[in-house]
Design a protein around this motif. Structure first.
Motif, PDB file in Angstrom:
ATOM      1  N   SER A 168       0.816  -1.277  -0.016  1.00 50.27           N
ATOM      2  CA  SER A 168       0.055  -0.072  -0.098  1.00 50.27           C
ATOM      3  C   SER A 168       1.032   1.452  -0.117  1.00 50.27           C
ATOM      4  N   GLN A 169       2.198   1.569   0.062  1.00 51.40           N
ATOM      5  CA  GLN A 169       3.336   2.469  -0.066  1.00 51.40           C
ATOM      6  C   GLN A 169       2.918   2.895  -1.440  1.00 51.40           C
ATOM      7  N   ALA A 170       3.275   4.214  -1.582  1.00 54.48           N
ATOM      8  CA  ALA A 170       2.844   4.722  -2.579  1.00 54.48           C
ATOM      9  C   ALA A 170       4.191   4.373  -3.686  1.00 54.48           C
ATOM     10  N   LEU A 171       5.812   3.910  -3.204  1.00 54.10           N
ATOM     11  CA  LEU A 171       6.303   3.179  -4.045  1.00 54.10           C
ATOM     12  C   LEU A 171       6.361   1.598  -3.660  1.00 54.10           C
ATOM     13  N   PRO A 172       5.227   0.998  -4.569  1.00 50.26           N
ATOM     14  CA  PRO A 172       5.881  -0.551  -3.369  1.00 50.26           C
ATOM     15  C   PRO A 172       7.105  -0.912  -3.291  1.00 50.26           C
ATOM     16  N   ASP A 173       7.380  -2.192  -1.832  1.00 48.48           N
ATOM     17  CA  ASP A 173       8.166  -3.088  -2.312  1.00 48.48           C
ATOM     18  C   ASP A 173       8.015  -4.347  -3.049  1.00 48.48           C
ATOM     19  N   ILE A 174       8.655  -4.590  -4.290  1.00 47.63           N
ATOM     20  CA  ILE A 174       8.440  -5.454  -4.717  1.00 47.63           C
ATOM     21  C   ILE A 174       8.365  -7.474  -4.334  1.00 47.63           C
ATOM     22  N   THR A 175       7.620  -8.279  -4.152  1.00 44.88           N
ATOM     23  CA  THR A 175       7.587  -9.280  -3.497  1.00 44.88           C
ATOM     24  C   THR A 175       7.704 -10.237  -4.848  1.00 44.88           C
ATOM     25  N   PHE A 176       8.872 -11.345  -4.525  1.00 44.92           N
ATOM     26  CA  PHE A 176       8.570 -12.390  -5.380  1.00 44.92           C
ATOM     27  C   PHE A 176       9.193 -13.858  -5.124  1.00 44.92           C
ATOM     28  N   ALA A 177       9.294 -14.743  -5.222  1.00 38.90           N
ATOM     29  CA  ALA A 177       9.782 -16.059  -4.969  1.00 38.90           C
ATOM     30  C   ALA A 177      11.108 -15.909  -6.250  1.00 38.90           C
ATOM     31  N   CYS A 178      12.505 -16.408  -5.666  1.00 41.04           N
ATOM     32  CA  CYS A 178      12.949 -16.912  -6.301  1.00 41.04           C
ATOM     33  C   CYS A 178      13.280 -17.883  -7.123  1.00 41.04           C
ATOM     34  N   ALA A 179      13.455 -18.139  -8.292  1.00 46.08           N
ATOM     35  CA  ALA A 179      12.984 -18.475  -9.253  1.00 46.08           C
ATOM     36  C   ALA A 179      13.905 -20.149  -9.498  1.00 46.08           C
ATOM     37  N   HIS A 180      14.848 -20.353  -8.164  1.00 43.90           N
ATOM     38  CA  HIS A 180      15.358 -21.391  -8.065  1.00 43.90           C
ATOM     39  C   HIS A 180      15.452 -21.970  -7.299  1.00 43.90           C
ATOM     40  N   CYS A 181      15.094 -21.472  -5.830  1.00 40.23           N
ATOM     41  CA  CYS A 181      14.470 -22.202  -4.893  1.00 40.23           C
ATOM     42  C   CYS A 181      13.561 -21.691  -3.900  1.00 40.23           C
ATOM     43  N   SER A 182      12.319 -21.117  -4.494  1.00 40.51           N
ATOM     44  CA  SER A 182      11.462 -20.216  -4.720  1.00 40.51           C
ATOM     45  C   SER A 182      11.703 -20.007  -2.911  1.00 40.51           C
ATOM     46  N   SER A 183      12.580 -19.591  -2.799  1.00 41.12           N
ATOM     47  CA  SER A 183      12.444 -18.614  -1.508  1.00 41.12           C
ATOM     48  C   SER A 183      11.413 -17.288  -1.406  1.00 41.12           C
ATOM     49  N   ALA A 184      10.469 -16.857  -0.137  1.00 42.21           N
ATOM     50  CA  ALA A 184       9.875 -14.910  -0.731  1.00 42.21           C
ATOM     51  C   ALA A 184      11.143 -14.223  -0.791  1.00 42.21           C
ATOM     52  N   LEU A 185      11.318 -13.448  -1.597  1.00 42.38           N
ATOM     53  CA  LEU A 185      11.820 -12.322  -1.492  1.00 42.38           C
ATOM     54  C   LEU A 185      11.369 -11.033  -1.512  1.00 42.38           C
ATOM     55  N   VAL A 186      11.914  -9.579  -1.529  1.00 45.79           N
ATOM     56  CA  VAL A 186      11.311  -8.753  -0.934  1.00 45.79           C
ATOM     57  C   VAL A 186      12.355  -8.042  -1.511  1.00 45.79           C
TER      58      VAL A 186
ATOM     59  N   GLU B 158      16.373 -12.571 -11.097  1.00 43.43           N
ATOM     60  CA  GLU B 158      16.366 -11.538 -11.849  1.00 43.43           C
ATOM     61  C   GLU B 158      15.060 -10.792 -10.854  1.00 43.43           C
ATOM     62  N   VAL B 159      15.485  -9.434 -10.294  1.00 41.41           N
ATOM     63  CA  VAL B 159      14.132  -8.871  -9.785  1.00 41.41           C
ATOM     64  C   VAL B 159      13.087  -8.605 -10.502  1.00 41.41           C
ATOM     65  N   PRO B 160      11.480  -8.856 -10.823  1.00 38.82           N
ATOM     66  CA  PRO B 160      10.797  -8.558 -11.804  1.00 38.82           C
ATOM     67  C   PRO B 160      10.102  -6.801 -11.844  1.00 38.82           C
ATOM     68  N   ALA B 161       9.536  -6.474 -13.022  1.00 38.21           N
ATOM     69  CA  ALA B 161       9.658  -5.013 -13.009  1.00 38.21           C
ATOM     70  C   ALA B 161       8.257  -4.599 -11.791  1.00 38.21           C
ATOM     71  N   ILE B 162       8.662  -3.217 -11.537  1.00 38.83           N
ATOM     72  CA  ILE B 162       7.782  -2.939 -10.219  1.00 38.83           C
ATOM     73  C   ILE B 162       5.963  -3.808 -11.099  1.00 38.83           C
ATOM     74  N   PRO B 163       5.609  -4.529 -10.409  1.00 36.04           N
ATOM     75  CA  PRO B 163       4.016  -4.447 -10.910  1.00 36.04           C
ATOM     76  C   PRO B 163       3.467  -3.457 -10.928  1.00 36.04           C
ATOM     77  N   VAL B 164       2.326  -4.350 -11.858  1.00 35.97           N
ATOM     78  CA  VAL B 164       1.075  -2.860 -11.738  1.00 35.97           C
ATOM     79  C   VAL B 164      -0.547  -3.412 -10.731  1.00 35.97           C
ATOM     80  N   HIS B 165      -0.076  -2.812  -9.830  1.00 34.97           N
ATOM     81  CA  HIS B 165      -1.499  -3.045  -8.398  1.00 34.97           C
ATOM     82  C   HIS B 165      -2.469  -2.839  -9.202  1.00 34.97           C
ATOM     83  N   GLU B 166      -3.534  -4.334  -9.642  1.00 32.83           N
ATOM     84  CA  GLU B 166      -5.292  -3.155  -9.592  1.00 32.83           C
ATOM     85  C   GLU B 166      -5.567  -3.140  -8.810  1.00 32.83           C
ATOM     86  N   THR B 167      -5.630  -2.936  -7.732  1.00 35.60           N
ATOM     87  CA  THR B 167      -6.270  -2.167  -6.513  1.00 35.60           C
ATOM     88  C   THR B 167      -6.154  -0.818  -6.423  1.00 35.60           C
TER      89      THR B 167
END
Length: 146
Positions: free
Chosen positions: A37-55, A75-84
Motif C-alpha cells: 500500500s506504500q507509494a512506491l511499493p516493495d517488490i515481492t517475488f520468489a527466487c526462480a531456483h529455491c522459491s524463497s519469498a524475497l522482497v 532477476e527482480v521483476p518489474a514493479i507490478p501493476v497493482h490492480e487495486t
C-alpha cells in the motif's frame, strides 16, 4: 540503509554506494501485504531456483541479484501493476468525469435559463417602449382635443 543484520550488509552497502538500498530480505508472505500500500511499493517475488519469498525495494526492479538463501542469481521483476491502485485511479477518473459531465449539464441548463430570461427581458423592454410611444401619442391627441 538496511538494518536487517550482517547477512545482507554487503548487498546493501553496494546499493547504498549507488544511492539506493534494495532492502533485500527473507519474509513471510503474510508480512508483505502491508508494504503493497506504500507509494512506491516493495517488490515481492520468489527466487526462480529455491522459491524463497524475497522482497526488494522498488529501485531494484529489473536487476539481477543473488538470492540470500541459495546464492544463485535471481532477476527482480518489474514493479507490478497493482490492480487495486489502478482500479482506485480508474474509479477516481470515472467520478471526476461524472462530476464534469454533471457540471457541464448544469452550466448548459443555466445558460438556457439566462437566454430565455434575456429574450423575455427584451420582449418586455419592447413592450414598454411601445406603451411609452402610445402614451406619448395619446397625450398628444389629448392636448390637441382641448
Amino acid at each position: 540503509m538496511c538494518n536487517e543484520g550482517f547477512h545482507c550488509w554487503s548487498l546493501c552497502q553496494t546499493f547504498f554506494n549507488l544511492g539506493m538500498c534494495p532492502a533485500f530480505h527473507f519474509v513471510e508472505m503474510e508480512t508483505v501485504a502491508p508494504a503493497a500500500s506504500q507509494a512506491l511499493p516493495d517488490i515481492t517475488f520468489a527466487c526462480a531456483h529455491c522459491s524463497s519469498a524475497l522482497v526488494v525495494d522498488a529501485a531494484a526492479a529489473g536487476m539481477t541479484l543473488p538470492c540470500q538463501r541459495c546464492g544463485k542469481p535471481t532477476e527482480v521483476p518489474a514493479i507490478p501493476v497493482h490492480e487495486t491502485l489502478s482500479a482506485k485511479a480508474e474509479a477516481l477518473v470515472a467520478d471526476l468525469r461524472r462530476q464534469l459531465k454533471e457540471n457541464e449539464s448544469q452550466r448548459t441548463e443555466i445558460t438556457g435559463y439566462i437566454n430565455q430570461l434575456s429574450i423575455q427581458l427584451h420582449r418586455w423592454q419592447l413592450r414598454l417602449q411601445t406603451l411609452n410611444e402610445r402614451r406619448e401619442e395619446l397625450e398628444k391627441q389629448l392636448r390637441a382635443a382641448r
